[in-house]
Design a protein around this motif. Structure first.
Motif, PDB file in Angstrom:
ATOM      1  N   GLY A   1       2.673  -1.138  18.277  1.00 20.01           N
ATOM      2  CA  GLY A   1       2.733  -2.025  17.116  1.00 20.01           C
ATOM      3  C   GLY A   1       3.142  -1.278  15.862  1.00 20.01           C
ATOM      4  O   GLY A   1       2.585  -0.230  15.541  1.00 20.01           O
TER       5      GLY A   1
ATOM      6  N   GLN B   1       2.229  -0.370  10.639  1.00 19.62           N
ATOM      7  CA  GLN B   1       2.091   0.698   9.633  1.00 19.62           C
ATOM      8  C   GLN B   1       3.436   1.305   9.224  1.00 19.62           C
ATOM      9  O   GLN B   1       3.475   2.112   8.288  1.00 19.62           O
ATOM     10  CB  GLN B   1       1.187   1.832  10.174  1.00 19.62           C
ATOM     11  CG  GLN B   1      -0.123   1.390  10.771  1.00 19.62           C
ATOM     12  CD  GLN B   1      -1.007   0.660   9.783  1.00 19.62           C
ATOM     13  OE1 GLN B   1      -0.926   0.884   8.573  1.00 19.62           O
ATOM     14  NE2 GLN B   1      -1.831  -0.234  10.278  1.00 19.62           N
TER      15      GLN B   1
ATOM     16  N   LYS C   1       7.769 -11.713  14.709  1.00 19.10           N
ATOM     17  CA  LYS C   1       6.990 -12.943  14.505  1.00 19.10           C
ATOM     18  C   LYS C   1       7.436 -13.632  13.223  1.00 19.10           C
ATOM     19  O   LYS C   1       7.835 -12.953  12.259  1.00 19.10           O
ATOM     20  CB  LYS C   1       5.488 -12.627  14.375  1.00 19.10           C
ATOM     21  CG  LYS C   1       4.950 -11.632  15.371  1.00 19.10           C
ATOM     22  CD  LYS C   1       3.450 -11.413  15.230  1.00 19.10           C
ATOM     23  CE  LYS C   1       3.006 -10.189  16.006  1.00 19.10           C
ATOM     24  NZ  LYS C   1       3.295  -8.899  15.344  1.00 19.10           N
TER      25      LYS C   1
ATOM     26  N   SER D   1       0.856 -16.432  18.570  1.00 18.04           N
ATOM     27  CA  SER D   1      -0.189 -15.474  18.201  1.00 18.04           C
ATOM     28  C   SER D   1      -1.284 -16.201  17.424  1.00 18.04           C
ATOM     29  O   SER D   1      -0.981 -17.084  16.612  1.00 18.04           O
ATOM     30  CB  SER D   1       0.416 -14.367  17.329  1.00 18.04           C
ATOM     31  OG  SER D   1      -0.564 -13.409  17.006  1.00 18.04           O
TER      32      SER D   1
ATOM     33  N   TYR E   1     -16.149   5.862  11.081  1.00 19.75           N
ATOM     34  CA  TYR E   1     -16.904   5.366   9.919  1.00 19.75           C
ATOM     35  C   TYR E   1     -18.356   5.824   9.937  1.00 19.75           C
ATOM     36  O   TYR E   1     -18.956   6.029   8.881  1.00 19.75           O
ATOM     37  CB  TYR E   1     -16.776   3.840   9.822  1.00 19.75           C
ATOM     38  CG  TYR E   1     -15.351   3.434   9.506  1.00 19.75           C
ATOM     39  CD1 TYR E   1     -14.847   3.567   8.215  1.00 19.75           C
ATOM     40  CD2 TYR E   1     -14.488   2.994  10.513  1.00 19.75           C
ATOM     41  CE1 TYR E   1     -13.522   3.255   7.924  1.00 19.75           C
ATOM     42  CE2 TYR E   1     -13.168   2.676  10.236  1.00 19.75           C
ATOM     43  CZ  TYR E   1     -12.691   2.810   8.945  1.00 19.75           C
ATOM     44  OH  TYR E   1     -11.377   2.505   8.662  1.00 19.75           O
TER      45      TYR E   1
ATOM     46  N   ILE F   1     -11.628   6.564  21.591  1.00 14.91           N
ATOM     47  CA  ILE F   1     -10.377   5.814  21.366  1.00 14.91           C
ATOM     48  C   ILE F   1      -9.719   5.483  22.709  1.00 14.91           C
ATOM     49  O   ILE F   1      -9.308   4.340  22.966  1.00 14.91           O
ATOM     50  CB  ILE F   1      -9.433   6.643  20.460  1.00 14.91           C
ATOM     51  CG1 ILE F   1     -10.082   6.804  19.085  1.00 14.91           C
ATOM     52  CG2 ILE F   1      -8.043   6.037  20.386  1.00 14.91           C
ATOM     53  CD1 ILE F   1      -9.465   7.850  18.191  1.00 14.91           C
TER      54      ILE F   1
ATOM     55  N   ARG G   1      -1.508   5.288  12.324  1.00 15.06           N
ATOM     56  CA  ARG G   1      -0.709   5.579  11.132  1.00 15.06           C
ATOM     57  C   ARG G   1      -0.023   6.951  11.218  1.00 15.06           C
ATOM     58  O   ARG G   1       0.770   7.304  10.354  1.00 15.06           O
ATOM     59  CB  ARG G   1      -1.559   5.488   9.875  1.00 15.06           C
ATOM     60  CG  ARG G   1      -2.583   6.565   9.729  1.00 15.06           C
ATOM     61  CD  ARG G   1      -2.997   6.723   8.288  1.00 15.06           C
ATOM     62  NE  ARG G   1      -4.111   5.876   7.902  1.00 15.06           N
ATOM     63  CZ  ARG G   1      -4.589   5.858   6.668  1.00 15.06           C
ATOM     64  NH1 ARG G   1      -4.036   6.618   5.737  1.00 15.06           N
ATOM     65  NH2 ARG G   1      -5.635   5.114   6.388  1.00 15.06           N
TER      66      ARG G   1
ATOM     67  N   PRO H   1      -4.809   9.985  21.275  1.00 15.49           N
ATOM     68  CA  PRO H   1      -5.858   9.484  22.178  1.00 15.49           C
ATOM     69  C   PRO H   1      -5.641   8.049  22.652  1.00 15.49           C
ATOM     70  O   PRO H   1      -6.121   7.680  23.726  1.00 15.49           O
ATOM     71  CB  PRO H   1      -7.145   9.604  21.337  1.00 15.49           C
ATOM     72  CG  PRO H   1      -6.710   9.818  19.930  1.00 15.49           C
ATOM     73  CD  PRO H   1      -5.329  10.382  19.961  1.00 15.49           C
TER      74      PRO H   1
HETATM   75  N1  LIG Z   1      -0.567 -10.978  15.560  1.00 16.08           N
HETATM   76  C1  LIG Z   1      -1.362 -10.554  14.603  1.00 16.08           C
HETATM   77  O1  LIG Z   1      -1.903 -11.346  13.797  1.00 16.08           O
HETATM   78  C2  LIG Z   1      -1.626  -9.068  14.484  1.00 16.08           C
HETATM   79  C3  LIG Z   1      -2.657  -8.597  13.652  1.00 16.08           C
HETATM   80  C4  LIG Z   1      -2.890  -7.223  13.609  1.00 16.08           C
HETATM   81  C5  LIG Z   1      -2.103  -6.353  14.357  1.00 16.08           C
HETATM   82  N2  LIG Z   1      -1.087  -6.830  15.137  1.00 16.08           N
HETATM   83  C6  LIG Z   1      -0.210  -5.932  15.934  1.00 16.08           C
HETATM   84  O2  LIG Z   1      -0.989  -5.068  16.729  1.00 16.08           O
HETATM   85  C7  LIG Z   1      -0.754  -3.710  16.365  1.00 16.08           C
HETATM   86  C8  LIG Z   1      -2.042  -2.935  16.485  1.00 16.08           C
HETATM   87  O3  LIG Z   1      -3.035  -3.499  15.630  1.00 16.08           O
HETATM   88  P1  LIG Z   1      -4.042  -2.594  14.846  1.00 16.08           P
HETATM   89  O4  LIG Z   1      -3.294  -1.624  13.971  1.00 16.08           O
HETATM   90  O5  LIG Z   1      -5.023  -3.495  14.197  1.00 16.08           O
HETATM   91  O6  LIG Z   1      -4.691  -1.775  16.072  1.00 16.08           O
HETATM   92  P2  LIG Z   1      -6.008  -0.867  16.202  1.00 16.08           P
HETATM   93  O7  LIG Z   1      -5.692   0.054  17.316  1.00 16.08           O
HETATM   94  O8  LIG Z   1      -7.214  -1.699  16.311  1.00 16.08           O
HETATM   95  O9  LIG Z   1      -6.109  -0.071  14.834  1.00 16.08           O
HETATM   96  C9  LIG Z   1      -5.222   0.958  14.544  1.00 16.08           C
HETATM   97  C10 LIG Z   1      -5.790   1.710  13.347  1.00 16.08           C
HETATM   98  O10 LIG Z   1      -6.954   2.456  13.740  1.00 16.08           O
HETATM   99  C11 LIG Z   1      -7.003   3.674  13.029  1.00 16.08           C
HETATM  100  N3  LIG Z   1      -6.844   4.752  14.021  1.00 16.08           N
HETATM  101  C12 LIG Z   1      -6.086   4.758  15.146  1.00 16.08           C
HETATM  102  N4  LIG Z   1      -6.183   5.932  15.805  1.00 16.08           N
HETATM  103  C13 LIG Z   1      -7.024   6.694  15.067  1.00 16.08           C
HETATM  104  C14 LIG Z   1      -7.499   8.022  15.221  1.00 16.08           C
HETATM  105  N5  LIG Z   1      -7.116   8.811  16.247  1.00 16.08           N
HETATM  106  N6  LIG Z   1      -8.361   8.500  14.283  1.00 16.08           N
HETATM  107  C15 LIG Z   1      -8.756   7.721  13.243  1.00 16.08           C
HETATM  108  N7  LIG Z   1      -8.311   6.465  13.035  1.00 16.08           N
HETATM  109  C16 LIG Z   1      -7.449   5.947  13.943  1.00 16.08           C
HETATM  110  C17 LIG Z   1      -5.802   3.666  12.057  1.00 16.08           C
HETATM  111  O11 LIG Z   1      -6.174   3.009  10.845  1.00 16.08           O
HETATM  112  P3  LIG Z   1      -6.642   3.769   9.516  1.00 16.08           P
HETATM  113  O12 LIG Z   1      -6.106   5.159   9.537  1.00 16.08           O
HETATM  114  O13 LIG Z   1      -6.146   2.949   8.419  1.00 16.08           O
HETATM  115  O14 LIG Z   1      -8.145   3.767   9.610  1.00 16.08           O
HETATM  116  C18 LIG Z   1      -4.830   2.754  12.803  1.00 16.08           C
HETATM  117  O15 LIG Z   1      -3.843   2.187  11.982  1.00 16.08           O
HETATM  118  C19 LIG Z   1      -0.141  -3.769  14.968  1.00 16.08           C
HETATM  119  O16 LIG Z   1       0.693  -2.660  14.684  1.00 16.08           O
HETATM  120  C20 LIG Z   1       0.664  -5.041  15.069  1.00 16.08           C
HETATM  121  O17 LIG Z   1       1.896  -4.793  15.738  1.00 16.08           O
HETATM  122  C21 LIG Z   1      -0.852  -8.181  15.223  1.00 16.08           C
END
Ligand SMILES: NC(=O)c1ccc[n+]([C@@H]2O[C@H](COP(=O)([O-])OP(=O)(O)OC[C@H]3O[C@@H](n4cnc5c(N)ncnc54)[C@H](OP(=O)(O)O)[C@@H]3O)[C@@H](O)[C@H]2O)c1
Length: 312
Positions: free
Chosen positions: A20, A23, A79, A143, A208, A250, A271, A278
């Motif tokens: 995804g 970011q 989307k 979605s 956190y 993770i 990001r 992981p």
């Molecule tokens: N359809 C929809 O409404 C919708 C909504 C949301 C997302 N999406 C899609 O789904 C994808 C994934 O969603 P998501 O970004 O919410 O997924 P997620 O995997 O739940 O969160 C990813 C976030 O977790 C944190 N993270 C990830 N690995 C980490 C690590 N090793 N150490 C510390 N923090 C870590 C980072 O945020 P921080 O660094 O900011 O903490 C990262 O941006 C998006 O890119 C998008 O394509 C769709």
């Protein structure tokens, strides 16, 4: 019956995991976004998720640039209608703009980003049917739709000779609503399912609890979505279990989502490339049944879809 096998324009099957790009051009600058793209490709991911509304168009532009030399081997999802509604003019304008930013004649998966209760579904799906027939996209996705919304839309799509190919709901260890209706429906009706937020926006990394920074503190909406005590307790328990089994929390959180039999294409993200590692490790991790069951027991099971289960 199995869901439609999604393929790239050249016929390459969509990878099980998707990356995804929410970011790209935001928390990940252009250089870091390129690294995230390259790391995904090196892990054999060819399915990329973006949206008209991500980072004011920069995510689509960057993805289009990175994908250009190998576009036909990729499955590109975008989307529309997160803003502006699912009326014909808005869908057409957003698809045109997305194709321009991506620099692609055709996108593979075109999602309605959310339900629009103010626009007749007939208008929305007649528009999708025309745009698909014109070759501007190949598969239809929805979605954030509930099960009844998906089935109502399916009835209308069927009359037009088209169908919904893929759903994109939220799913992670602390957001399990899809287990009640969406995933059983997907299995019954053969929808692909590409769930988002496997890490609960970062909560399930466990950072956190240690005073770490990130989206859940910076972003009001995510703070509201995940600022719930029991969810933080679940994240802490997952970290303890991860330490015990010697696998990153993770990797466990992503693998747990991928393990449900209704899930076909979990979407991972980060990001930075270092953060992504992981999550990518989940591609090669086989979760033992007892670990799956123990992780499942760490969070609240949502209430069933019907009452009167005492007789079952
Ligand atoms: N359809 C929809 O409404 C919708 C909504 C949301 C997302 N999406 C899609 O789904 C994808 C994934 O969603 P998501 O970004 O919410 O997924 P997620 O995997 O739940 O969160 C990813 C976030 O977790 C944190 N993270 C990830 N690995 C980490 C690590 N090793 N150490 C510390 N923090 C870590 C980072 O945020 P921080 O660094 O900011 O903490 C990262 O941006 C998006 O890119 C998008 O394509 C769709």
């Amino acid at each position: 019956m199995k869901p439609t096998s999604l393929t790239s324009p050249s016929g390459t099957p969509a990878s099980t995991f998707s990356f995804g790009t929410m970011q790209f051009g935001g928390k990940a600058d252009a250089a870091e976004s390129q690294k995230l793209y390259d790391a995904s490709r090196a892990a054999s991911i060819n399915f990329f998720d973006t949206a008209y509304v991500y980072t004011e168009g920069r995510a689509e532009q960057l993805l289009g640039k990175f994908a250009a030399s190998e576009r036909d081997d990729l499955v590109i999802a975008t989307k529309c209608a997160s803003v502006g509604g699912a009326g014909s003019a808005n869908i057409r304008a957003q698809l045109d703009e997305s194709r321009k930013r991506l620099n692609m004649d055709t996108v593979d998966v075109f999602y309605l980003h959310q339900w629009d209760g103010d626009t007749p579904l007939e208008e929305t799906f007649e528009t999708l049917a025309e745009l698909r027939a014109a070759g501007l996209f190949r598969y239809i996705g929805v979605s954030n739709f509930s099960a009844w919304q998906t089935m109502k839309a399916t009835c209308i799509a069927q009359k037009l000779g088209i169908k919904i190919d893929i759903l994109q709901p939220m799913y992670n260890l602390v957001k399990r609503q899809v287990e009640v209706e969406i995933l059983p429906m997907a299995l019954s009706e053969s929808f692909n399912v590409a769930p988002y937020s496997p890490l609960g926006g970062g909560l399930l990394t466990g950072k956190y609890a240690g005073g770490g920074a990130g989206r859940i503190l910076d972003d009001k909406m995510y703070n509201k979505r995940y600022g719930v005590e029991w969810m933080h307790d679940t994240a802490t328990s997952l970290s303890a279990l991860a330490a015990e089994v010697g696998v990153s929390a993770i990797t466990l959180a992503v693998s747990w989502v991928a393990r449900h039999k209704g899930i076909t294409h979990p979407i991972i993200s980060a990001r930075s490339e270092a953060q992504l590692r992981p999550s990518l490790a989940a591609l090669d991790y086989t979760m033992p049944d007892d670990v799956y069951n123990r992780i499942t027991a760490l969070s609240r099971q949502p209430a069933p879809a019907t009452d009167r289960l005492e007789e079952a």
